[in-house]
Design an enzyme around this catalytic site. Structure first.
Site, PDB file in Angstrom:
ATOM      1  N   GLY A  99      -2.418  18.767  60.480  1.00 19.16           N
ATOM      2  CA  GLY A  99      -3.225  17.597  60.000  1.00 19.16           C
ATOM      3  C   GLY A  99      -2.444  16.657  58.878  1.00 19.16           C
ATOM      4  O   GLY A  99      -2.484  15.666  59.102  1.00 19.16           O
TER       5      GLY A  99
ATOM      6  N   ASN B 254       3.572  19.232  63.463  1.00 21.72           N
ATOM      7  CA  ASN B 254       3.160  19.235  64.733  1.00 21.72           C
ATOM      8  C   ASN B 254       2.046  18.370  64.868  1.00 21.72           C
ATOM      9  O   ASN B 254       0.857  18.448  64.299  1.00 21.72           O
ATOM     10  CB  ASN B 254       2.624  20.802  64.826  1.00 21.72           C
ATOM     11  CG  ASN B 254       1.883  20.741  66.080  1.00 21.72           C
ATOM     12  OD1 ASN B 254       1.998  19.833  67.105  1.00 21.72           O
ATOM     13  ND2 ASN B 254       1.297  22.087  66.383  1.00 21.72           N
TER      14      ASN B 254
ATOM     15  N   GLY C 175      -6.483  24.112  61.339  1.00 20.79           N
ATOM     16  CA  GLY C 175      -7.421  23.159  61.404  1.00 20.79           C
ATOM     17  C   GLY C 175      -8.823  23.442  60.673  1.00 20.79           C
ATOM     18  O   GLY C 175      -9.803  22.718  60.861  1.00 20.79           O
TER      19      GLY C 175
ATOM     20  N   LYS D 186       0.353  17.440  67.325  1.00 18.09           N
ATOM     21  CA  LYS D 186      -0.670  17.806  68.522  1.00 18.09           C
ATOM     22  C   LYS D 186      -0.962  16.569  69.141  1.00 18.09           C
ATOM     23  O   LYS D 186       0.081  15.700  69.392  1.00 18.09           O
ATOM     24  CB  LYS D 186      -2.021  18.230  67.924  1.00 18.09           C
ATOM     25  CG  LYS D 186      -1.265  19.505  66.800  1.00 18.09           C
ATOM     26  CD  LYS D 186      -2.653  20.270  66.472  1.00 18.09           C
ATOM     27  CE  LYS D 186      -2.162  21.611  65.395  1.00 18.09           C
ATOM     28  NZ  LYS D 186      -3.353  22.468  65.144  1.00 18.09           N
TER      29      LYS D 186
ATOM     30  N   HIS E  25       2.349  28.115  70.844  1.00 17.42           N
ATOM     31  CA  HIS E  25       1.153  27.841  69.975  1.00 17.42           C
ATOM     32  C   HIS E  25      -0.194  28.407  70.116  1.00 17.42           C
ATOM     33  O   HIS E  25      -0.342  28.371  71.424  1.00 17.42           O
ATOM     34  CB  HIS E  25       1.081  26.378  69.596  1.00 17.42           C
ATOM     35  CG  HIS E  25       0.256  25.808  68.545  1.00 17.42           C
ATOM     36  ND1 HIS E  25      -1.150  25.735  68.575  1.00 17.42           N
ATOM     37  CD2 HIS E  25       0.664  25.226  67.269  1.00 17.42           C
ATOM     38  CE1 HIS E  25      -1.542  25.438  67.485  1.00 17.42           C
ATOM     39  NE2 HIS E  25      -0.444  25.229  66.707  1.00 17.42           N
TER      40      HIS E  25
ATOM     41  N   GLU F 238       1.207  31.684  62.387  1.00 16.33           N
ATOM     42  CA  GLU F 238       0.092  30.671  62.448  1.00 16.33           C
ATOM     43  C   GLU F 238      -0.959  31.617  62.498  1.00 16.33           C
ATOM     44  O   GLU F 238      -1.620  31.817  63.723  1.00 16.33           O
ATOM     45  CB  GLU F 238       0.289  29.652  63.178  1.00 16.33           C
ATOM     46  CG  GLU F 238       1.425  28.792  63.170  1.00 16.33           C
ATOM     47  CD  GLU F 238       1.152  27.388  63.642  1.00 16.33           C
ATOM     48  OE1 GLU F 238       1.351  26.452  62.661  1.00 16.33           O
ATOM     49  OE2 GLU F 238       0.696  27.098  64.453  1.00 16.33           O
TER      50      GLU F 238
ATOM     51  N   GLU G 250      -2.986  27.149  70.492  1.00 16.10           N
ATOM     52  CA  GLU G 250      -3.924  26.187  71.142  1.00 16.10           C
ATOM     53  C   GLU G 250      -3.496  26.432  72.641  1.00 16.10           C
ATOM     54  O   GLU G 250      -4.193  26.202  73.458  1.00 16.10           O
ATOM     55  CB  GLU G 250      -3.858  24.803  70.600  1.00 16.10           C
ATOM     56  CG  GLU G 250      -4.513  24.841  69.373  1.00 16.10           C
ATOM     57  CD  GLU G 250      -4.206  23.758  68.345  1.00 16.10           C
ATOM     58  OE1 GLU G 250      -3.363  22.950  68.676  1.00 16.10           O
ATOM     59  OE2 GLU G 250      -4.389  23.649  67.096  1.00 16.10           O
TER      60      GLU G 250
ATOM     61  N   SER H 192      -3.650  25.037  57.770  1.00 21.97           N
ATOM     62  CA  SER H 192      -4.012  24.434  56.745  1.00 21.97           C
ATOM     63  C   SER H 192      -2.898  24.220  55.448  1.00 21.97           C
ATOM     64  O   SER H 192      -3.666  24.398  54.327  1.00 21.97           O
ATOM     65  CB  SER H 192      -5.458  24.972  56.231  1.00 21.97           C
ATOM     66  OG  SER H 192      -6.466  24.783  57.118  1.00 21.97           O
TER      67      SER H 192
HETATM   68  P1  13P Z   1      -3.281  22.438  60.609  1.00 19.11           P
HETATM   69  O1  13P Z   1      -2.079  22.177  59.546  1.00 19.11           O
HETATM   70  O2  13P Z   1      -4.093  21.203  60.843  1.00 19.11           O
HETATM   71  O3  13P Z   1      -4.003  23.531  60.219  1.00 19.11           O
HETATM   72  O4  13P Z   1      -2.482  23.015  61.921  1.00 19.11           O
HETATM   73  C1  13P Z   1      -1.522  24.135  61.880  1.00 19.11           C
HETATM   74  C2  13P Z   1      -1.091  24.168  62.857  1.00 19.11           C
HETATM   75  O5  13P Z   1      -1.494  24.615  64.028  1.00 19.11           O
HETATM   76  C3  13P Z   1       0.530  23.669  63.136  1.00 19.11           C
HETATM   77  O6  13P Z   1       1.217  23.951  64.196  1.00 19.11           O
END
Ligand code: 13P
Length: 251
Positions: A234, A9, A173, A11, A95, A167, A97, A212
């Site tokens: 990430g 992802n 993150g 983002k 998601h 998640e 976010e 993460s």
């Molecule tokens: P990270 O791997 O950066 O923690 O993000 C996870 C995520 O939100 C994947 O959708």
């Protein structure tokens, strides 16, 4: 046995030059990894370039959200039909976010999930609790409600053509990964909740862990019984890291 699946992802990251280099390297470093499914979910403007680069390769692609509406006066929105024009296989819905920053609630998420499936896209449905909810010991309640909102609107049978990503918001993150056992416990709960509706789907559905996931913790997470791969933020932006995570997903 369920096939493992690793999805990146991205983002709101990337640019044309970076994306191309990243995918060149990922393609090269994952050519021999054919036992698992690999996909990247990219920002809308790059779908055309990504389609050109990834078609006829072993890597699939998709988007990070989609409109719940077919078409119309929805300024700024992107429809499922548009995603199909660019060969998307997957679309992330719900998601955390999008839920937290853009106010998407479980009802909207269910409508997006239904729209995606209607267009033949596979929704990657994200569910997960906040730190406060975990500390309040209501993780199962929260995750259960998020899942049930979709089951109520779309029916349990729809899960056959979906992927679930657990998640935990506190792990996204933050560098704070859920321990393999913490993640497994919630995955097991989700699978049992689905089994209460349909045991075949429960045993077949792909369930990803996200939050993460890195090259050095992917293997132990993916080794857990109910974890079928990862949704990677990430680390999906660094070719070697993403490829190493894909490698950890070989059955
Ligand atoms: P990270 O791997 O950066 O923690 O993000 C996870 C995520 O939100 C994947 O959708």
């Amino acid at each position: 046995m369920r096939k493992k699946f690793v999805a990146g992802n991205w983002k709101m990251h990337g640019n044309l030059a970076h994306n191309q280099k990243l995918l060149e390297a990922v393609l090269k470093n994952t050519t021999n990894l054919r036992q698992s499914e690999i996909a990247v979910c990219v920002p809308f403007p790059y779908l055309s370039a990504i389609q050109a680069q990834l078609k006829n390769t072993h890597i699939k692609w998709g988007a990070q959200t989609v409109s719940e509406y077919d078409k119309g006066a929805y300024t700024g929105e992107v429809s499922t039909e548009m995603l199909n024009d660019f060969g998307c296989k997957y679309v992330i819905v719900g998601h955390s976010e999008r839920r937290a920053i853009y106010g998407e609630n479980s009802q909207t998420v269910a409508l997006k999930y239904i729209a995606a499936q209607k267009a033949g896209l596979i929704p990657i449905l994200c569910i997960g609790e906040t730190l406060e909810q975990r500390e309040g010991r209501i993780t199962e309640q929260v995750v259960g409600e998020q899942l049930n909102a979709v089951i109520e609107k779309a029916g349990a049978g729809s899960l056959m053509k979906s992927v679930i990503a657990y998640e935990p918001v506190w792990a996204i993150g933050t560098g704070k990964t859920a321990t393999p056992q913490q993640a497994q416990d919630v995955h097991e709960f989700i699978r049992k909740s689905i089994a209460a509706h349909n045991t075949t789907i429960a045993s077949k559905i792909t369930m990803l862990y996200g939050g993460s996931v890195k090259a050095d913790n992917a293997s132990e997470l993916f080794a857990m019984q109910d974890i079928d791969g990862g949704l990677i933020g990430g680390a999906s932006l660094v070719a070697e890291d993403f490829a190493a995570i894909c490698e950890a997903a070989q059955n």
